[in-house]
Design a protein around this motif. Structure first.
Motif, short mmCIF file in Angstrom:
data_model
loop_
_atom_site.label_atom_id
_atom_site.label_comp_id
_atom_site.label_asym_id
_atom_site.label_seq_id
_atom_site.Cartn_x
_atom_site.Cartn_y
_atom_site.Cartn_z
N GLY A 168 0.81 -1.21 0.00
CA GLY A 168 0.00 0.00 0.00
C GLY A 168 0.84 1.26 0.00
N ASP A 169 1.95 1.26 -0.75
CA ASP A 169 2.81 2.44 -0.79
C ASP A 169 2.34 3.46 -1.81
OD1 ASP A 169 3.42 0.94 -2.98
OD2 ASP A 169 5.59 1.07 -2.79
N ASN A 170 1.16 3.26 -2.39
CA ASN A 170 0.55 4.28 -3.23
C ASN A 170 -0.95 4.28 -3.01
OD1 ASN A 170 -0.71 2.36 -5.14
ND2 ASN A 170 1.38 1.92 -5.76
N LEU A 171 -1.61 5.29 -3.55
CA LEU A 171 -3.03 5.49 -3.28
C LEU A 171 -3.89 4.32 -3.71
CD1 LEU A 171 -5.25 7.46 -2.36
CD2 LEU A 171 -5.28 8.36 -4.69
N VAL A 172 -3.64 3.78 -4.91
CA VAL A 172 -4.48 2.71 -5.44
C VAL A 172 -4.32 1.44 -4.60
CG1 VAL A 172 -4.95 1.27 -7.45
CG2 VAL A 172 -4.37 3.67 -7.75
N GLN A 173 -3.10 1.09 -4.24
CA GLN A 173 -2.89 -0.10 -3.40
C GLN A 173 -3.59 0.06 -2.06
OE1 GLN A 173 1.24 -1.14 -3.02
NE2 GLN A 173 1.32 -2.10 -5.02
N SER A 174 -3.52 1.27 -1.49
CA SER A 174 -4.13 1.50 -0.18
C SER A 174 -5.65 1.34 -0.24
CB SER A 174 -3.77 2.90 0.34
OG SER A 174 -2.38 3.03 0.49
#
Length: 282
Positions: A257-263
């Motif tokens: 989750g190191d970017n918005l979409v993954q989070s």
């Protein structure tokens, strides 16, 4: 003449008492307009009316500007992948576009007639597609060229038609019985299309139940204006991840989750924190 004056005075007195009681009942007899801003819901405008001194009904719209940003996503591949796909990048840059505009209908519940603290229940309504990720398709984009080879490798066509479906897990991850390379989005593998481009979406429920608490009356009782604060959550369910218009299967990649979409691909609720200024129109 005296009788007429006396009758007029009685009527005025009765009218005053009736108006005061009408005010005290606080039932569908006032209207307010509010404006403010918040986290997740963006800029808000809403109208509200009292149902009783203990209940207020409000509805409005939340303007959340479409936010665009460029982010880089990890390629899910092992060192042996370069034996099959040359010049394979470790990360690919995509455009991300966030769309969180919604409408809402909410009911505030006050424990007492004079309480400013309230419980809130209701729902938010919006588009199911809240995030769109796609390739910036400019001329000479090196990621496009590399990802065309990834598409052919994943589908075992062209130069990769003789490559076994199962390479012992030394190149990529197994999806539907075939070892593939792609981008890591949470627990999902996002593959390129035949043009080497990425087109992915995250979708949630169009109708999102809401529960929360707050302070302040959205229909001010004592004064003409009041400030209100709300804290709660939209319950939008498990996000669905799509790639090239096809829903993807959770394969347990466990992206950090190191970017918005993954989070967002792992989040089932949207927190709401908002502050508004409310004014009673009548």
């Amino acid at each position: 003449m005296k009788k007429t004056i006396l009758l007029f005075a009685v009527l005025l007195s009765f009218s005053g008492v009736h108006a005061q009681r009408h005010y005290d009942n606080w039932v569908f007899n006032h209207l307010s307009l509010s404006a403010g801003f918040g986290v997740v819901n963006g800029a808000t405008i809403e109208m509200a009316l009292p149902v009783t001194p203990y209940l207020s009904l409000r509805g409005g719209y939340n303007f959340f500007s479409n936010v665009k940003a460029k982010e880089r996503y990890d390629i899910v591949a092992y060192s042996n992948a370069h034996k099959y796909v040359s010049n394979l990048p470790s990360r690919v840059e995509l455009e991300s576009e966030l769309n969180m505009s919604t409408a809402h209908v909410l009911l505030d519940i006050y424990p007492s007639r004079k309480s400013s603290f309230h419980f809130t229940a209701g729902a938010f309504f919006g588009k199911d597609q809240i995030i769109d990720v796609y390739t910036d398709y400019y001329r000479g984009n090196p990621d496009i060229v590399a990802m065309r080879d990834v598409y052919e490798f994943n589908n075992r066509i062209g130069a990769y038609s003789d490559v076994p479906a199962d390479l012992g897990g030394q190149v990529g991850v197994m999806v539907d019985g075939t070892e593939k390379i792609g981008l890591e989005v949470g627990d999902y593998l996002l593959e390129p299309n035949a043009n080497g481009a990425i087109d992915g979406d995250i979708k949630v429920k169009k109708v999102r139940p809401y529960v929360g608490i707050g302070f302040g009356r959205v229909v001010p009782m004592k004064y003409r204006f009041a400030c209100t604060f709300d804290l709660g959550v939209q319950m939008w369910g498990k996000p669905e991840v799509y790639g090239n218009k096809r829903q993807l299967t959770d394969i347990g990649l466990d992206g950090r989750g190191d970017n918005l979409v993954q989070s967002i691909s792992k989040v089932r609720v949207g927190p709401i924190i908002s502050v508004k200024l409310s004014g009673r129109i009548f």
